[in-house]
Design a protein around this motif. Structure first.
Motif, PDB file in Angstrom:
ATOM      1  N   VAL A  29       2.511   1.792  -3.511  1.00 56.48           N
ATOM      2  CA  VAL A  29       1.565   2.310  -4.511  1.00 56.48           C
ATOM      3  C   VAL A  29       1.292   3.787  -4.268  1.00 56.48           C
ATOM      4  O   VAL A  29       1.294   4.601  -5.198  1.00 56.48           O
ATOM      5  CB  VAL A  29       0.245   1.505  -4.483  1.00 56.48           C
ATOM      6  N   ASN A  30       1.070   4.150  -3.006  1.00 58.87           N
ATOM      7  CA  ASN A  30       0.743   5.541  -2.708  1.00 58.87           C
ATOM      8  C   ASN A  30       1.943   6.471  -2.861  1.00 58.87           C
ATOM      9  O   ASN A  30       1.770   7.652  -3.190  1.00 58.87           O
ATOM     10  CB  ASN A  30       0.126   5.644  -1.312  1.00 58.87           C
ATOM     11  N   THR A  83      -6.144  -0.876  -3.984  1.00 60.67           N
ATOM     12  CA  THR A  83      -4.984  -1.365  -3.231  1.00 60.67           C
ATOM     13  C   THR A  83      -5.412  -2.099  -1.971  1.00 60.67           C
ATOM     14  O   THR A  83      -4.753  -3.045  -1.533  1.00 60.67           O
ATOM     15  CB  THR A  83      -4.038  -0.206  -2.848  1.00 60.67           C
ATOM     16  N   THR A  85      -7.584   3.081  -8.268  1.00 54.88           N
ATOM     17  CA  THR A  85      -6.321   2.457  -7.868  1.00 54.88           C
ATOM     18  C   THR A  85      -6.115   2.573  -6.363  1.00 54.88           C
ATOM     19  O   THR A  85      -5.702   1.612  -5.704  1.00 54.88           O
ATOM     20  CB  THR A  85      -5.137   3.112  -8.616  1.00 54.88           C
ATOM     21  N   VAL A  92       0.832  -1.210   0.000  1.00 54.62           N
ATOM     22  CA  VAL A  92       0.000   0.000   0.000  1.00 54.62           C
ATOM     23  C   VAL A  92       0.865   1.259   0.000  1.00 54.62           C
ATOM     24  O   VAL A  92       0.599   2.219  -0.735  1.00 54.62           O
ATOM     25  CB  VAL A  92      -0.962  -0.007   1.206  1.00 54.62           C
TER      26      VAL A  92
END
Length: 508
Positions: free
Chosen positions: A267-268, A400, A396, A264
């Motif tokens: 991705v962020n 996640t 998105t 997570v």
């Protein structure tokens, strides 16, 4: 060029699928005689009525073939148009497309084929547009070779041409197509699809993510691109050996909670620090290496945010946290989502009711995906249409959590993200202020340069003799701008302004 016969046959198939996918909608709005005529004319597609509407749409797209499977996958991001049930069904669409014969793939490789000691007969993946084989270079490295299928670009362009023709015609008298700006959505799909036919673009994004991983994110691995063997039709990259997220049993050897949190945050960080992110992070595109690092593959779909959209997203997120509906609407206006006919007071009321439902709950008790779909239900109620790039981003962010729960079922998104976002807000606000200030300064500079000629062109001869107080005021405003942004240049500016006024008065 598409022959008239070929176009009409394909058009009839598309209309037949559309007729049965919208059967319930049509049955409430058109005379029964037209429904009976439609059933007769499109009887080939009558089998679709055996499925409930969400599943019916998925089956219709699969039946129409590779182009529409690809379009269906992109439609799964249009959470502003479809309900959660439809989105969940569209997400099941997979490129179950038979591979092209290896001989045809080798012909696309051309001279590059001589650089391989080995090239697998069977592909490890086959989609609508490309397929992937494993190979071994002469230097001994094992690589993944992604190749555009021969002839597929021509086929997809034909389908898109027919779809655009159909949608543009129907939008003239089908209100929902206009309300949700479907013609512009199809234009966006065309752009995204055609981008996938140039593998050098995908390779460039891989390099961007790889540099980010090497310099800033040690938890992430991106395959290396072999540029000497990469071109528009062929992408050669490092082969990743690891455990796929779909292989849940083999994940037991890892710290699954840490793995989910790492995923997570990675991705962020891509979203908030790069403004670029992997737009297709389903479990099949994510590997876990033996040392616990995450590897992402297949960068065919990328989310890219322009600064203004990113600012709107950040403003929107902050406003939701603060329960500030005025700021939420301002953020929506920034991306052009709020039309002139929207009742803003009613929209504010609905937003407050929605936020009240969640506001006092503990973060750990909020399901981010459910929150997201309920939030999007309001946009549909008021015909708010968000830009594609923002929808891909929102989906998105929430997706996640679903992927993280595959890794660690007890995972909750907000407690992990809150400290990261809290730390990021001051930096974002400062960077955004600097960007907007510079943009404003450039606009004022351009305006001040043109102001004298603009004023002079609008004045009569008599007025020109008397306009210098106004011109001097303009120069004073310009001096204030220089003093604000480049104080050291103020003497030079004043000298230039004084000389200009002196000589202009001399001419008078």
């Amino acid at each position: 060029m598409i022959s008239i016969g070929e176009r009409n046959k394909r058009l009839r198939d598309i209309l037949g699928a559309l007729f049965y996918c919208s059967y319930e909608y049509l049955s409430e709005r058109v005379p029964s005689v037209f429904l009976r005529a439609g059933k007769l004319f499109f009887r080939k597609w009558k089998f679709l009525l055996d499925y409930p509407p969400p599943e019916r749409l998925r089956v219709a797209l699969e039946t129409l073939g590779p182009t529409y499977i690809k379009i269906g996958q992109m439609l799964s991001t249009r959470v502003d148009v479809f309900s959660e049930e439809f989105i969940k069904e569209l997400e099941k669409l997979q490129d179950k497309v038979p591979p092209a014969p290896t001989e045809e793939i080798l012909s696309v490789l051309g001279d590059i084929r001589d650089e391989f000691l080995e090239f697998s007969e069977e592909p490890i993946g086959s989609g609508s547009i490309a397929q992937v084989h494993t190979a071994v270079l002469k230097s001994g490295e094992k690589v993944a070779v992604k190749v555009i299928k021969p002839g597929v670009e021509k086929h997809i362009k034909k389908d898109i041409t027919i779809l655009k023709l159909l949608v543009n015609k129907l939008a003239g008298f089908v209100k929902p197509l206009r309300d949700y700006r479907v013609p512009s959505i199809v234009e966006e799909f065309e752009r995204v699809l055609l981008d996938e036919f140039d593998l050098t673009k995908e390779a460039s994004y891989m390099e961007m993510f790889r540099q980010f991983a090497v310099e800033k994110e040690p938890r992430l691995v991106i395959p290396e691109v072999y540029w000497d063997y990469t071109n528009r039709n062929v992408l050669v990259s490092e082969f990743i050996e690891g455990t796929k997220l779909t292989d849940v049993k083999n994940l037991e050897k890892f710290d699954r909670r840490k793995l989910a949190e790492d995923f997570v945050i990675v991705v962020n960080r891509q979203i908030f620090e790069l403004s670029v992110f992997h737009g297709d992070l389903h479990p099949g595109n994510i590997f876990v290496l033996d040392d616990g690092r995450l590897a992402f593959v297949d960068f065919g779909i990328i989310g890219r945010l322009c600064p203004d959209t990113f600012s709107a997203f950040f403003m929107f997120s902050y406003a939701v946290m603060k329960k500030d509906v005025d700021l939420i609407i301002e953020a929506l206006k920034m991306v052009g989502a709020v039309g002139k006919d929207v009742n803003e007071q009613l929209l504010k009321r609905e937003l407050l009711i929605f936020l009240d439902k969640y506001y006092n709950r503990p973060l750990s008790k909020i399901d981010a995906e459910k929150f997201f779909y309920e939030e999007l239900a309001i946009t549909k109620q008021f015909n708010l249409v968000l830009p594609e790039e923002l929808l891909v981003l929102l989906k998105t962010v929430t997706h996640t959590e679903s992927v993280a729960r595959i890794i660690y079922p007890e995972f909750t998104l907000p407690p992990v993200l809150q400290p990261y976002l809290k730390k990021l807000i001051p930096k974002f606000l400062l960077d955004d202020f600097r960007r907007r200030t510079m943009k404003t300064a450039v606009s004022y500079t351009s305006f001040m340069q043109r102001l004298p000629s603009l004023i002079e062109s609008k004045l009569t001869e008599k007025e020109k003799k008397d306009y210098f107080p106004l011109l001097e005021s303009a120069f004073l405003l310009g001096g204030a701008c220089v003093l604000s942004f480049k104080p050291l240049l103020l003497p030079l500016y004043l000298a230039g302004a004084g000389a200009y006024i002196f000589f202009k008065k001399g001419e008078g």
